[in-house]
Design an enzyme around this catalytic site. Structure first.
Site, PDB file in Angstrom:
ATOM      1  N   ARG A 123       0.831  -1.200   0.000  1.00  0.00           N
ATOM      2  CA  ARG A 123       0.000   0.000   0.000  1.00  0.00           C
ATOM      3  C   ARG A 123       0.870   1.257   0.000  1.00  0.00           C
ATOM      4  NH1 ARG A 123      -5.189   0.149   1.464  1.00  0.00           N
ATOM      5  NH2 ARG A 123      -4.915   1.923   2.875  1.00  0.00           N
ATOM      6  N   LYS A 188       4.084  -6.918  11.503  1.00  0.00           N
ATOM      7  CA  LYS A 188       3.380  -7.337  10.295  1.00  0.00           C
ATOM      8  C   LYS A 188       3.797  -8.746   9.894  1.00  0.00           C
ATOM      9  CE  LYS A 188       1.904  -5.479   5.855  1.00  0.00           C
ATOM     10  NZ  LYS A 188       1.895  -4.246   5.038  1.00  0.00           N
ATOM     11  N   ARG A 325       2.341   3.052  15.179  1.00  0.00           N
ATOM     12  CA  ARG A 325       3.601   3.546  15.701  1.00  0.00           C
ATOM     13  C   ARG A 325       3.404   4.863  16.435  1.00  0.00           C
ATOM     14  NH1 ARG A 325       7.562   3.014  10.589  1.00  0.00           N
ATOM     15  NH2 ARG A 325       5.637   3.460   9.465  1.00  0.00           N
TER      16      ARG A 325
END
Length: 332
Positions: A123, A188, A325
């Site tokens: 993305r 991830k 984050r």
């Protein structure tokens, strides 16, 4: 099959192969073996070991993609649903390749897999790091009579499928991050890239791209700009033999889920999403182009929109990317 691919397939078992055996396999002289080995290792970014007096081996065995093993992991019904299977040694991007094939008339339920991508995409224009033979890179084509806009929540459906398949393998603590990331311990593990094209009122075609980190080494993932993890770390059991089986099971489950979504919309998947929606109440930053909106994640609505608790109250968003984050780390 080119000579270098043939060599990697010979060495994929991780066993020691003598120079004589390599030469015979490739049809080259014994003197040319080391040069061939070095070129193949450099091309595919693989570590090669020389065992004195015995021969050569890969530092890490590879489970390469095999049509028969992948199909064996699917049910008879699943195999019947799959219209076409293409497996590539190297490719620019499974999504890009399948979008081209879709424009050329490829049938719905075409599955494209690759050992390595040279231009894998994530993305927001990110590169999806794609070392040879260690992760899972694949895309599935789905043709639908629906308009492109009606397929907007399909990223949530695909995320549910990936999370369920990983949980079925034994991964505990799988989490979904809206709209299409799969996390383990806030790192991830898998990501999705969905692309859709078609007429404004339909029909349309959707390409669902999935990347899963299986057993990538730290140096292979050094270019990744966010915390990441592999299945080898998240799964208590050994991941040997998982790659082909996971690809087959994912394809089957995704085909079934897309058919359900086309028939009944997102409703059947909301409770399934909730199972992996473990980030509620956590502070997040939502990126909308150059804008950043901060708040606390409050789950999703029935149409798949993100709910965000902000200083102005609860707001809903249909697009954007959520970052977990801390603010000081954003943009790094």
């Amino acid at each position: 099959m080119d000579r270098q691919i043939a060599l990697i397939r010979l060495l994929a078992d991780g066993e020691v192969h003598s120079g004589e055996a390599v030469a015979a396999h490739l049809g080259i002289t014994r003197a040319a073996v080391w040069k061939a080995l070095r070129k193949a290792a450099e091309r595919f970014g693989l570590a090669l070991e020389s065992v004195r007096g015995r021969g050569y081996r890969l530092a890490q065995p590879l489970e390469l993609l095999e049509r028969e093993r992948l199909l064996a992991a699917m049910s008879e019904q699943g195999r019947a649903r799959l219209a076409r299977l293409d497996i590539h040694d190297q490719i620019d991007s499974t999504n890009a390749w399948l979008m081209r094939e879709a424009a050329a008339g490829a049938p719905s339920a075409t599955l494209c897999l690759a050992e390595q991508q040279s231009a894998g995409r994530g993305r927001r224009g990110r590169t999806w790091v794609s070392p040879f033979g260690v992760n899972l890179y694949g895309s599935l084509l789905w043709r639908s009579p629906l308009a492109p806009a009606a397929l907007g929540a399909s990223s949530l459906v695909a995320g549910v499928v990936v999370a369920e398949q990983l949980a079925a393998l034994g991964v505990e603590g799988v989490a979904l991050k809206w709209p299409n990331d799969v996390l383990w311990e806030r790192r991830k593990l898998a990501g999705l890239l969905l692309e859709v094209a078609g007429e404004s009122q339909g029909p349309s075609h959707l390409v669902v791209g999935i990347g899963i980190n299986l057993r990538m080494a730290a140096d292979q993932g050094a270019a990744i700009d966010q915390p990441w993890v592999t299945l080898a770390e998240a799964l208590p059991a050994e991941v040997e033999g998982v790659r082909n089986a996971l690809a087959g099971r994912l394809a089957e489950a995704l085909l079934e889920a897309l058919a359900d979504y086309e028939r009944a919309g997102l409703a059947p998947f909301l409770a399934r999403w909730e199972r992996f929606d473990t980030l509620r109440g956590q502070p997040v930053a939502l990126h909308l182009g150059e804008r950043v909106i901060r708040g606390r994640y409050a789950g999703i609505e029935s149409d798949g929109a993100l709910r965000l608790e902000t200083a102005e109250g609860v707001r809903r968003f249909q697009a954007g990317e959520v970052s977990l984050r801390p603010v000081a780390e954003e943009g790094r």
